[in-house]
Design an enzyme around this catalytic site. Structure first.
Site, mmCIF file in Angstrom:
data_model
loop_
_atom_site.group_PDB
_atom_site.id
_atom_site.type_symbol
_atom_site.label_atom_id
_atom_site.label_comp_id
_atom_site.label_asym_id
_atom_site.label_seq_id
_atom_site.Cartn_x
_atom_site.Cartn_y
_atom_site.Cartn_z
ATOM 1 N N GLU A 15 48.439 43.532 29.018
ATOM 2 C CA GLU A 15 48.396 44.869 29.639
ATOM 3 C C GLU A 15 49.442 45.788 29.000
ATOM 4 O OE1 GLU A 15 46.911 43.873 34.186
ATOM 5 O OE2 GLU A 15 49.029 43.759 33.732
ATOM 6 N N THR A 65 41.707 46.413 41.559
ATOM 7 C CA THR A 65 41.400 47.851 41.473
ATOM 8 C C THR A 65 40.844 48.180 40.086
ATOM 9 O OG1 THR A 65 43.383 48.083 42.829
ATOM 10 C CG2 THR A 65 42.288 50.112 42.150
ATOM 11 N N LYS A 91 54.075 45.554 37.171
ATOM 12 C CA LYS A 91 52.755 44.982 36.979
ATOM 13 C C LYS A 91 52.908 43.480 36.711
ATOM 14 C CE LYS A 91 49.657 46.905 34.452
ATOM 15 N NZ LYS A 91 48.704 46.430 35.482
ATOM 16 N N GLY A 92 51.784 42.788 36.785
ATOM 17 C CA GLY A 92 51.825 41.356 36.459
ATOM 18 C C GLY A 92 51.511 40.456 37.634
ATOM 19 N N GLY A 93 51.111 41.079 38.777
ATOM 20 C CA GLY A 93 50.722 40.259 39.928
ATOM 21 C C GLY A 93 49.611 39.281 39.566
ATOM 22 N N GLY A 94 48.737 39.693 38.663
ATOM 23 C CA GLY A 94 47.651 38.812 38.232
ATOM 24 C C GLY A 94 48.020 37.984 37.007
ATOM 25 N N LYS A 154 50.920 50.926 47.445
ATOM 26 C CA LYS A 154 51.677 50.512 46.257
ATOM 27 C C LYS A 154 52.909 51.365 45.976
ATOM 28 C CE LYS A 154 48.747 47.226 45.195
ATOM 29 N NZ LYS A 154 47.945 47.146 44.023
HETATM 30 C C1 5RP Z 1 47.621 42.202 36.823
HETATM 31 C C2 5RP Z 1 48.154 43.505 37.299
HETATM 32 C C3 5RP Z 1 47.329 44.225 38.311
HETATM 33 O O1 5RP Z 1 46.959 45.457 37.799
HETATM 34 C C4 5RP Z 1 48.167 44.382 39.559
HETATM 35 O O2 5RP Z 1 48.532 43.084 40.018
HETATM 36 C C5 5RP Z 1 47.413 45.136 40.665
HETATM 37 O O3 5RP Z 1 46.325 44.404 41.094
HETATM 38 P P1 5RP Z 1 45.409 44.866 42.322
HETATM 39 O O4 5RP Z 1 44.691 46.082 41.885
HETATM 40 O O5 5RP Z 1 44.505 43.681 42.566
HETATM 41 O O6 5RP Z 1 46.322 45.121 43.491
HETATM 42 O O7 5RP Z 1 49.175 43.985 36.897
HETATM 43 O O8 5RP Z 1 48.527 41.583 35.943
#
Ligand code: 5RP
Length: 256
Positions: free
Chosen positions: A119, A44, A110-113, A137
């Site tokens: 961040e 996003t 946060k932190g999925g990526g 979300k």
């Molecule tokens: C990365 C994050 C991202 O912002 C979070 O994982 C959301 O990602 P997406 O917009 O692809 O759902 O915190 O560390």
């Protein structure tokens, strides 16, 4: 035979993609001339970076970007966004970032990526932290749908895993994507590992966050508490902009 996604799953994903596009565009419209802008990570936030690049090309906007990951830096360069390249500045006007979960008090996971450390540093110096999320979300309590990412010093991961398990979590070392059964650990931009901690719904995230931060070897956890000033999200067909008055709590919602 390869697994075929069912029609409902495809429709849900398409709807989420459209919501992401609309919230990203709305957030990019908040960027104005002369700003230092934090550029978040994830799908996003990437759409918002693209929209900011478009505004630079369309309106000749002069801004400086502060990137939260190596992937975002590469995208920003492709979009023609000038970047602060060495250290994080002590003040950022506005940061646009995504989230994995948002609760009604605008607390985040946060932190999925895997970019939570940078961040959080960028968020901590941002006058406004604008979170862009699709409608999936939202949760009643953090931890309901998403495991909490905790960034750890590599040599300490078994120690931290043990301590987090004693807090009641199911703790998994995040593995690099694409390595199959041979995959090694996922390594963050800062050279650390991530432990994903499934804790279930958290009733007292502040207390839990403080406990996790005290474990030796933890670099940072993915709860962003009392940091988001704005959430731009989709509700039904509308795009909503929720603004928090930082002292008095959640105040105003505007339908865009
Ligand atoms: C990365 C994050 C991202 O912002 C979070 O994982 C959301 O990602 P997406 O917009 O692809 O759902 O915190 O560390």
């Amino acid at each position: 035979m390869a697994h075929q996604p069912d029609a409902l799953a495809v429709a849900t994903q398409n709807r989420a993609d459209e919501e992401k596009r609309r919230v990203a565009l709305a957030a990019a419209a908040l960027v104005s001339d002369g700003m230092v802008v934090g550029l978040g990570s994830g799908s996003t936030a990437a759409l918002a970076v693209g929209a900011i690049g478009q505004r630079i090309r369309d309106f000749g906007l002069h801004i400086v970007g502060v990137s939260t990951s190596s992937a975002t830096s590469q995208l920003a360069i492709r979009e023609g966004i000038p970047l602060v390249t060495t250290t994080v500045p002590t003040r950022v006007d506005l940061t646009i970032d995504g989230a994995d979960e948002v609760d009604p008090a605008m607390r985040l996971i946060k932190g999925g990526g895997g970019c939570l450390l940078r961040e959080k540093i960028v968020a901590s110096v941002s006058t406004r932290l604008v979170i862009v999320v699709d409608s999936r979300k939202w949760v009643g309590h953090l931890g309901e749908t998403f495991a909490l990412p905790v960034e750890v010093v590599p040599l300490a991961w078994p120690v931290v895993q043990d301590r987090l398990a004693r807090l009641g979590g199911d703790v998994r070392l995040r593995l690099a994507k694409g390595g199959g059964s041979q995959a090694g650990p996922f390594v963050t931009d800062e050279g650390n590992y991530i432990l994903d901690v499934s804790l279930g719904p958290m009733l007292h995230p502040e207390e839990l966050g403080a406990q996790i931060s005290q474990i030796p070897g933890v670099v940072e956890h993915g709860m962003f508490l009392n940091m988001a000033t704005d959430v731009i999200t989709a509700r039904g067909e509308e795009i909503e902009h929720i603004q928090r008055e930082t002292i008095t709590g959640v105040t105003g919602t505007t339908v865009i």
